[in-house]
Design a protein around this motif. Structure first.
Motif, short mmCIF file in Angstrom:
data_model
loop_
_atom_site.label_atom_id
_atom_site.label_comp_id
_atom_site.label_asym_id
_atom_site.label_seq_id
_atom_site.Cartn_x
_atom_site.Cartn_y
_atom_site.Cartn_z
N ALA A 1 9.75 7.13 1.47
CA ALA A 1 8.74 7.87 2.23
C ALA A 1 7.89 8.68 1.26
CB ALA A 1 9.42 8.79 3.24
N TYR A 2 6.59 8.62 1.45
CA TYR A 2 5.63 9.28 0.55
C TYR A 2 5.00 10.42 1.36
CZ TYR A 2 1.91 8.96 -3.11
OH TYR A 2 1.04 9.16 -4.15
N MET A 3 5.50 11.64 1.15
CA MET A 3 5.17 12.73 2.08
C MET A 3 4.25 13.78 1.46
SD MET A 3 9.06 13.27 3.54
CE MET A 3 8.64 14.61 4.63
N GLY A 4 3.12 14.02 2.10
CA GLY A 4 2.18 15.03 1.62
C GLY A 4 2.18 16.27 2.49
N THR A 5 1.52 16.15 3.64
CA THR A 5 1.27 17.31 4.51
C THR A 5 2.50 18.20 4.71
OG1 THR A 5 -0.48 16.09 5.63
CG2 THR A 5 0.43 17.97 6.80
N LEU B 1 1.51 2.54 0.36
CA LEU B 1 0.69 2.13 1.51
C LEU B 1 0.23 3.40 2.23
CD1 LEU B 1 1.98 -0.52 0.71
CD2 LEU B 1 2.55 -0.95 3.09
N VAL B 2 -1.05 3.71 2.07
CA VAL B 2 -1.60 4.91 2.68
C VAL B 2 -2.21 4.51 4.02
CG1 VAL B 2 -3.14 6.87 2.37
CG2 VAL B 2 -2.06 5.84 0.38
N THR B 3 -1.58 4.95 5.10
CA THR B 3 -1.91 4.42 6.43
C THR B 3 -2.74 5.40 7.26
OG1 THR B 3 0.21 5.21 7.26
CG2 THR B 3 0.14 2.93 6.46
#
Ligand code: FMN
Length: 324
Positions: free
Chosen positions: A202-206, A150-152
């Motif tokens: 948790a899907y963490m990029g930045t 889910l990209v919020t």
């Protein structure tokens, strides 16, 4: 496999995927993520050719094999992001390579294609699919995916517009499978919050841009340290679809506030290489920059996230004493 069996099989130290990032996530980052207990991922397109991408897969698998033999531990799986869209001429060739090397997790963005899901399932792989709204989530479930990302609102890259609280709740009504939450998760406290809201991972990029293994210029990492939520601009001007960028990096290349609201992509030239050039100089990040104040090795970052995550879970359970 049930959701719990899946989570158990991942062998995670904390429930985190370091999400795939164009240019930034390459083999060193993925290796360090998995060896330190989280799922590392990268976009296939980060290597300039399908042949080069295949070499990366071989390098990763050899590195994990050696590490597992040395330590006697089992590393969590790694994942590859494929852009399933007609603008990506490499998708079929890259998928073939993934099947040949049995890539454990494929993360698809844009199209959720049943044939692709079937092909990945045929060798025991899993498919996670990026969604920004309920309609796309329904399509992905129908295609048989194993996890929904889910990209919020406020996420780095091509963010969605949904607030995570109602979005997770509405997806949970129709899906009891794996939910990965993307957007603004930068600390261990945030990871605990994601789980509290109903996500599984948790899907963490930045946050992972500011690691020593990330392929990003020092000035990019410093801009993230200096930025707050006011410095993140959601604009379609760079990609043609809205994405979040650091305001100062837009200004540096002459993209003025008047241009932010344009629905049309600024013409950087044609094709993938022009888009790549744009992302090299115009830096994407999510609102999670607000709590990023340093650059750490992946190992140290994961150790800190774990400490914060456990402390947050303990703190949540303290509320029980007052409110039960
Ligand atoms: C610089 C940058 C590049 C990205 N490139 C990709 C990409 O190539 N493919 C993809 O599926 N997502 C991409 N994303 C999105 C991330 O995978 C993820 O959804 C997002 O970063 C999560 O939000 P956060 O940055 O707020 O943690 C990118 C994000 C950033 C910040």
């Amino acid at each position: 496999m049930t959701k719990d069996e899946l989570l158990e099989s991942f062998n995670l130290k904390i429930p985190v995927v370091a999400s795939p990032m164009f240019i930034i996530s390459q083999t060193e980052l993925v290796k360090e993520c998995c060896k330190n207990g989280i799922i590392g991922t990268f976009p296939a397109l980060n290597n300039r050719s399908t042949e080069g991408f295949e070499e990366w897969l071989i390098e990763l698998q050899e590195s994990f094999k050696e590490w597992e033999e040395q330590t006697g531990k089992k590393a969590p799986p790694y994942g590859v992001n494929l852009i399933v869209h007609k603008t990506n001429p490499r998708v079929n060739a890259d998928l073939e390579v993934c099947v040949r090397h049995k890539v454990p997790i494929i993360i698809t963005s844009l199209g959720a294609v049943q044939e692709l899901v079937d092909e990945v399932h045929s060798y025991g792989g899993l498919v996670f699919h990026d969604v920004t709204n309920l309609r796309h989530a329904c399509k992905a479930i129908e295609a048989g995916v194993d996890g929904l990302v889910l990209v919020t609102a406020g996420a780095g890259g091509h963010a969605g517009t949904r607030n995570p609280i109602p979005f997770i709740a509405e997806i949970r009504e129709i899906w009891d499978g794996l939910i990965l939450l993307g957007g603004n998760i930068s600390t261990g406290q945030d990871i605990a919050t994601a789980l509290q809201m109903g996500a599984d991972i948790a899907y963490m990029g930045t946050r992972f841009i500011n690691t020593t293994e990330a392929v990003a210029e020092d000035a990019y990492k410093q801009m993230i340290i200096d930025a707050g939520t006011d410095d993140i601009v959601y604009t379609a001007a760079v990609s043609g679809v809205p994405a979040n960028f650091l305001k100062q990096s837009l200004t540096q290349v002459g993209i003025t506030p008047e241009m932010w609201n344009t629905k049309n992509k600024i013409d950087f030239g044609k094709g993938l290489s022009a888009e790549a050039k744009a992302w090299k100089t115009i830096w994407s990040a999510g609102q999670g920059v607000a709590t990023i104040k340093d650059i750490l090795s992946v190992k140290d970052l994961i150790a800190r996230l774990k400490k914060e995550f456990i402390a947050a879970l303990e703190q949540q359970s303290q509320h029980l004493e007052r409110y039960r």
